[in-house]
Design a protein around this motif. Sequence first.
Motif, PDB file in Angstrom:
ATOM      1  N   ILE A 107       0.824  -1.206   0.000  1.00 50.16           N
ATOM      2  CA  ILE A 107       0.000   0.000   0.000  1.00 50.16           C
ATOM      3  C   ILE A 107       0.864   1.264   0.000  1.00 50.16           C
ATOM      4  N   LEU A 108       2.008   1.214   0.662  1.00 52.19           N
ATOM      5  CA  LEU A 108       2.918   2.356   0.668  1.00 52.19           C
ATOM      6  C   LEU A 108       3.354   2.708  -0.750  1.00 52.19           C
ATOM      7  N   PHE A 193      -6.936  -2.253   8.003  1.00 50.45           N
ATOM      8  CA  PHE A 193      -7.989  -1.300   8.359  1.00 50.45           C
ATOM      9  C   PHE A 193      -7.439   0.116   8.515  1.00 50.45           C
ATOM     10  N   THR A 194      -6.308   0.243   9.202  1.00 56.08           N
ATOM     11  CA  THR A 194      -5.733   1.582   9.403  1.00 56.08           C
ATOM     12  C   THR A 194      -5.241   2.173   8.078  1.00 56.08           C
ATOM     13  N   THR A 195      -4.678   1.333   7.212  1.00 57.86           N
ATOM     14  CA  THR A 195      -4.190   1.857   5.931  1.00 57.86           C
ATOM     15  C   THR A 195      -5.343   2.303   5.041  1.00 57.86           C
ATOM     16  N   MET A 196      -6.417   1.528   5.013  1.00 54.01           N
ATOM     17  CA  MET A 196      -7.563   1.923   4.204  1.00 54.01           C
ATOM     18  C   MET A 196      -8.222   3.191   4.748  1.00 54.01           C
ATOM     19  N   ASP A 197      -8.174   3.373   6.060  1.00 49.04           N
ATOM     20  CA  ASP A 197      -8.672   4.617   6.662  1.00 49.04           C
ATOM     21  C   ASP A 197      -7.898   5.819   6.119  1.00 49.04           C
ATOM     22  N   LYS A 198      -6.582   5.678   6.065  1.00 45.32           N
ATOM     23  CA  LYS A 198      -5.731   6.774   5.600  1.00 45.32           C
ATOM     24  C   LYS A 198      -5.959   7.081   4.126  1.00 45.32           C
ATOM     25  N   ILE A 199      -6.136   6.037   3.320  1.00 41.72           N
ATOM     26  CA  ILE A 199      -6.386   6.255   1.891  1.00 41.72           C
ATOM     27  C   ILE A 199      -7.737   6.935   1.681  1.00 41.72           C
ATOM     28  N   LEU A 200      -8.744   6.508   2.438  1.00 41.21           N
ATOM     29  CA  LEU A 200     -10.064   7.145   2.355  1.00 41.21           C
ATOM     30  C   LEU A 200      -9.978   8.605   2.789  1.00 41.21           C
ATOM     31  N   LEU A 201      -9.194   8.857   3.841  1.00 45.43           N
ATOM     32  CA  LEU A 201      -8.975  10.219   4.322  1.00 45.43           C
ATOM     33  C   LEU A 201      -8.352  11.077   3.225  1.00 45.43           C
TER      34      LEU A 201
END
Length: 374
Positions: A107-108, A193-201
Amino acid sequence: MKMLSEQSGKKIDAVQLSNNTVARRIKDLANDIEKELDLLLFESLQSNMTGEEIVNCINNCIRKHEINWEKCIDVCTDDARAMIGKMKAAVTRIISVAPESTKSHCILQRQALAVKKIPAYLKIMLDEAVQIINVVKSQPLQSRLFKILCEEKGSQHKTLLLHTEVRLVYLADIFAKLNKINLSLQGMNVTIFTTMDKILLLKKKLEFWASSVEQNNFDCFPKVHEFLTEINSTVHEEASSTILQHLCDLQASLLEYFPTTTYDNPWVRNPFVITAKPVGFTAHDYENLIDLISDSDLKQKFKDLPLNNFWSSLIEEYSSVAKCAVQVLFPFVTTYLCETGFSYYTATKTKYRNRPDAAPDMRIQFSSIIPNIK
């Protein structure tokens, strides 16, 4: 019987260890760490970095430690040519021997690729800034003169890093925002979950920034806003259009690399909000989950522990549902640990030590296990 004087003894103590002795001790420390955790694999490729060579290297380690390929549940890569492909790439070969394994793109790296595009107008400014800075940094005299100039002008910053690519104020702002997101995707306890939160943000913020620029409002870009306030002016229409185009390109690119940010298995993220049987659950699994969410002590434990630690602590008591959760959380979502290892190793290589054996050095640098020095 005294063989040497005190002064002679000090001279002997000052004699440095030989290269072979240092290398041997590094290998001993690395071997001790490996005994503690066999999953750490750092090996040097003997020839070409092809998919075949990579898989052979991993396979040799797996055979050595008598590990079954079926235990491989996911392969996270940077999408390099040697790693992906239909026939000869490493991921294809691994999945052929571990058919239950899934594959994922770091994801990075996806985020970095998504924000890489820069319009020609901004790229020209960026290239010019790089050329100017390289001239300043090419000679010590130039750097000293630049520092004097900055001091005379009362500038807050008096030195430049080589290849600094941020001079246009908008680029300074947008790079700072994107770097902040990138840093938030790194770390030891990052989950899907945390990575998808950041991408959505990031998607939502890009929409907001683009909407603001359309209204000629640059308050969301602090350096641009400060610059406009100082010169008591507004952004030229052409520049504003370019910035808007860049933000729209970022949105499109991000959507290309992250077409969806919806969450599978929401019960893993928070089992205590589930009110119906999750998709794919058997009756036994759901009953196990009901038992878990009915325990008030576990609800407090869920608040206190990281998600990974919470589920792994329940493997014995709530085996059925906990193993399913761990299966979701266990795969790496980024290659952060690998990149960290390379950074550590690069720091150990100097002109005096440019041919160390990579495997033991990286194992020691990378591991959080303290070796048995004695």
